[in-house]
Design a protein around this motif. Structure first.
Motif, short mmCIF file in Angstrom:
data_model
loop_
_atom_site.label_atom_id
_atom_site.label_comp_id
_atom_site.label_asym_id
_atom_site.label_seq_id
_atom_site.Cartn_x
_atom_site.Cartn_y
_atom_site.Cartn_z
N VAL A 1 0.89 -1.16 0.00
CA VAL A 1 0.00 0.00 0.00
C VAL A 1 0.93 1.21 0.00
CG1 VAL A 1 -1.90 1.21 1.11
CG2 VAL A 1 -1.75 -1.28 1.29
N ILE A 2 0.77 2.06 -1.00
CA ILE A 2 1.70 3.15 -1.25
C ILE A 2 0.94 4.47 -1.24
CG2 ILE A 2 3.44 4.04 -2.86
CD1 ILE A 2 3.32 1.11 -4.10
N CYS A 3 1.55 5.50 -0.66
CA CYS A 3 0.97 6.84 -0.73
C CYS A 3 2.08 7.87 -0.72
CB CYS A 3 -0.01 7.09 0.41
SG CYS A 3 0.73 7.31 2.03
N SER A 4 1.69 9.12 -0.97
CA SER A 4 2.63 10.24 -0.98
C SER A 4 2.17 11.33 -0.03
CB SER A 4 2.72 10.85 -2.38
OG SER A 4 3.15 9.90 -3.31
N GLY A 5 3.16 12.08 0.44
CA GLY A 5 2.89 13.29 1.21
C GLY A 5 3.61 14.46 0.58
N ASP A 6 3.06 15.64 0.73
CA ASP A 6 3.66 16.84 0.14
C ASP A 6 4.83 17.38 0.95
OD1 ASP A 6 1.92 16.90 -2.04
OD2 ASP A 6 0.44 18.08 -0.95
N VAL B 1 2.82 -4.51 3.31
CA VAL B 1 3.93 -3.58 3.51
C VAL B 1 3.49 -2.21 3.01
CG1 VAL B 1 6.32 -3.02 2.94
CG2 VAL B 1 5.66 -5.40 3.33
N VAL B 2 3.67 -1.21 3.85
CA VAL B 2 3.23 0.15 3.56
C VAL B 2 4.44 1.00 3.21
CG1 VAL B 2 2.04 2.18 4.48
CG2 VAL B 2 1.37 -0.12 5.25
N HIS B 3 4.33 1.74 2.10
CA HIS B 3 5.37 2.68 1.68
C HIS B 3 4.76 4.07 1.68
CE1 HIS B 3 8.07 -0.51 0.18
NE2 HIS B 3 6.94 -1.10 -0.19
N ILE B 4 5.31 4.96 2.48
CA ILE B 4 4.84 6.35 2.54
C ILE B 4 6.00 7.22 2.06
CG2 ILE B 4 3.83 8.14 3.98
CD1 ILE B 4 3.40 5.74 6.06
N PHE B 5 5.81 7.83 0.91
CA PHE B 5 6.88 8.59 0.27
C PHE B 5 6.62 10.09 0.32
CE2 PHE B 5 7.18 4.59 -2.15
CZ PHE B 5 8.55 4.39 -2.19
N HIS B 6 7.68 10.86 0.42
CA HIS B 6 7.62 12.27 0.04
C HIS B 6 7.45 12.24 -1.47
CE1 HIS B 6 8.91 16.32 -0.89
NE2 HIS B 6 8.67 16.63 0.39
N LYS B 7 6.62 13.11 -2.02
CA LYS B 7 6.25 13.04 -3.44
C LYS B 7 7.46 13.01 -4.37
CE LYS B 7 5.48 17.98 -3.86
NZ LYS B 7 4.55 19.03 -4.18
N ASP B 8 8.52 13.75 -4.06
CA ASP B 8 9.71 13.77 -4.92
C ASP B 8 10.46 12.44 -4.88
OD1 ASP B 8 9.12 16.41 -5.55
OD2 ASP B 8 10.35 17.19 -3.90
N VAL B 9 10.50 11.83 -3.73
CA VAL B 9 11.20 10.54 -3.57
C VAL B 9 10.42 9.44 -4.28
CG1 VAL B 9 12.00 8.85 -1.88
CG2 VAL B 9 12.28 11.29 -1.43
#
Length: 125
Positions: free
Chosen positions: A46-51, A95-103
Protein backbone atom coordinates in the motif's frame (compact mmCIF):
# COMPACT_ATOMS: atom_id res chain seq x y z
CA UNK A 1 -17.67 1.97 16.16
CA UNK A 2 -15.40 -0.42 14.29
CA UNK A 3 -15.65 -4.18 14.66
CA UNK A 4 -12.50 -5.94 15.92
CA UNK A 5 -11.53 -8.93 13.81
CA UNK A 6 -9.72 -11.87 15.43
CA UNK A 7 -7.76 -13.22 12.45
CA UNK A 8 -6.81 -10.37 10.19
CA UNK A 9 -7.19 -10.98 6.48
CA UNK A 10 -4.47 -9.18 4.51
CA UNK A 11 -7.07 -7.53 2.24
CA UNK A 12 -8.91 -6.12 5.27
CA UNK A 13 -5.61 -4.90 6.70
CA UNK A 14 -4.75 -3.16 3.41
CA UNK A 15 -8.15 -1.44 3.34
CA UNK A 16 -7.76 -0.33 6.96
CA UNK A 17 -4.34 1.10 6.15
CA UNK A 18 -5.91 3.09 3.29
CA UNK A 19 -8.44 4.52 5.77
CA UNK A 20 -5.55 5.62 8.01
CA UNK A 21 -3.92 7.31 5.03
CA UNK A 22 -7.12 9.07 4.08
CA UNK A 23 -7.56 10.47 7.60
CA UNK A 24 -4.57 12.76 6.96
CA UNK A 25 -5.29 13.33 3.26
CA UNK A 26 -2.32 11.34 1.95
CA UNK A 27 -2.14 11.55 -1.83
CA UNK A 28 -1.93 9.11 -4.73
CA UNK A 29 -2.83 6.01 -2.73
CA UNK A 30 -2.17 2.80 -4.61
CA UNK A 31 -2.71 -0.82 -3.60
CA UNK A 32 -0.58 -3.43 -5.33
CA UNK A 33 -1.97 -6.97 -4.97
CA UNK A 34 1.04 -9.29 -5.07
CA UNK A 35 -0.75 -12.50 -4.10
CA UNK A 36 -0.61 -13.98 -7.61
CA UNK A 37 3.05 -13.13 -8.18
CA UNK A 38 5.42 -16.03 -7.70
CA UNK A 39 7.91 -15.50 -4.84
CA UNK A 40 6.46 -12.15 -3.77
CA UNK A 41 7.57 -10.95 -0.36
CA UNK A 42 4.10 -10.02 0.88
CA UNK A 43 0.41 -10.06 -0.12
CA UNK A 44 0.00 -6.30 -0.65
CA UNK A 45 1.95 -3.10 -0.97
CA UNK A 46 0.00 0.00 0.00
CA UNK A 47 1.70 3.15 -1.25
CA UNK A 48 0.97 6.84 -0.73
CA UNK A 49 2.63 10.24 -0.98
CA UNK A 50 2.89 13.29 1.21
CA UNK A 51 3.66 16.84 0.14
CA UNK A 52 6.03 17.39 3.06
CA UNK A 53 8.06 15.43 5.59
CA UNK A 54 5.47 16.47 8.17
CA UNK A 55 2.68 14.90 6.12
CA UNK A 56 4.73 11.72 5.60
CA UNK A 57 5.22 11.45 9.36
CA UNK A 58 1.54 12.25 9.97
CA UNK A 59 0.44 9.51 7.56
CA UNK A 60 2.70 7.00 9.27
CA UNK A 61 1.35 7.90 12.71
CA UNK A 62 -2.25 7.84 11.45
CA UNK A 63 -1.86 4.38 9.91
CA UNK A 64 -0.31 2.92 13.07
CA UNK A 65 -2.99 4.51 15.26
CA UNK A 66 -5.87 3.47 12.98
CA UNK A 67 -4.78 -0.17 12.55
CA UNK A 68 -4.25 -0.47 16.29
CA UNK A 69 -7.71 0.98 17.00
CA UNK A 70 -9.65 -0.94 14.35
CA UNK A 71 -7.80 -4.27 14.12
CA UNK A 72 -5.64 -4.30 17.25
CA UNK A 73 -2.65 -4.78 15.00
CA UNK A 74 0.65 -2.96 14.80
CA UNK A 75 3.62 -3.06 12.43
CA UNK A 76 6.16 -5.78 12.94
CA UNK A 77 8.87 -3.37 11.84
CA UNK A 78 9.21 0.33 10.93
CA UNK A 79 11.91 2.05 8.85
CA UNK A 80 12.70 5.61 7.76
CA UNK A 81 10.82 7.62 10.37
CA UNK A 82 13.83 9.84 11.07
CA UNK A 83 14.22 11.38 7.63
CA UNK A 84 10.55 11.58 6.62
CA UNK A 85 11.23 10.92 2.96
CA UNK A 86 10.32 7.23 2.75
CA UNK A 87 8.70 5.46 5.67
CA UNK A 88 8.14 1.72 5.51
CA UNK A 89 5.68 -0.02 7.83
CA UNK A 90 5.94 -3.81 7.69
CA UNK A 91 2.80 -5.63 8.78
CA UNK A 92 4.27 -8.87 7.30
CA UNK A 93 1.37 -9.64 4.91
CA UNK A 94 1.02 -5.96 4.00
CA UNK A 95 3.93 -3.58 3.51
CA UNK A 96 3.23 0.15 3.56
CA UNK A 97 5.37 2.68 1.68
CA UNK A 98 4.84 6.35 2.54
CA UNK A 99 6.88 8.59 0.27
CA UNK A 100 7.62 12.27 0.04
CA UNK A 101 6.25 13.04 -3.44
CA UNK A 102 9.71 13.77 -4.92
CA UNK A 103 11.20 10.54 -3.57
CA UNK A 104 8.29 8.47 -4.87
CA UNK A 105 8.76 9.71 -8.42
CA UNK A 106 12.48 8.83 -8.21
CA UNK A 107 12.00 5.21 -7.07
CA UNK A 108 8.88 4.42 -9.14
CA UNK A 109 8.10 1.39 -7.00
CA UNK A 110 4.87 0.69 -8.88
CA UNK A 111 6.89 0.11 -12.04
CA UNK A 112 9.12 -2.40 -10.24
CA UNK A 113 6.00 -4.45 -9.47
CA UNK A 114 4.20 -3.85 -12.77
CA UNK A 115 2.89 -7.44 -12.82
CA UNK A 116 0.80 -6.80 -9.69
CA UNK A 117 -2.88 -6.02 -9.83
CA UNK A 118 -3.05 -2.28 -9.23
CA UNK A 119 -5.84 -0.32 -7.56
CA UNK A 120 -5.57 3.47 -7.47
CA UNK A 121 -7.61 5.17 -4.75
CA UNK A 122 -8.98 8.62 -5.64
CA UNK A 123 -7.66 11.57 -3.60
CA UNK A 124 -10.18 13.02 -1.11
CA UNK A 125 -9.62 16.63 -2.20
Amino acid sequence: MHKVIEKIDSRILAETIVEGMQEVKAKDITILDLRDIHNSVTDFFVICSGDSTTQVEGASNSIVRHTRKVLRDKPWHEEGKRNGEWVLLDYVNVVVHIFHKDVRSFYEIEDLWADAKRTDIPNLD
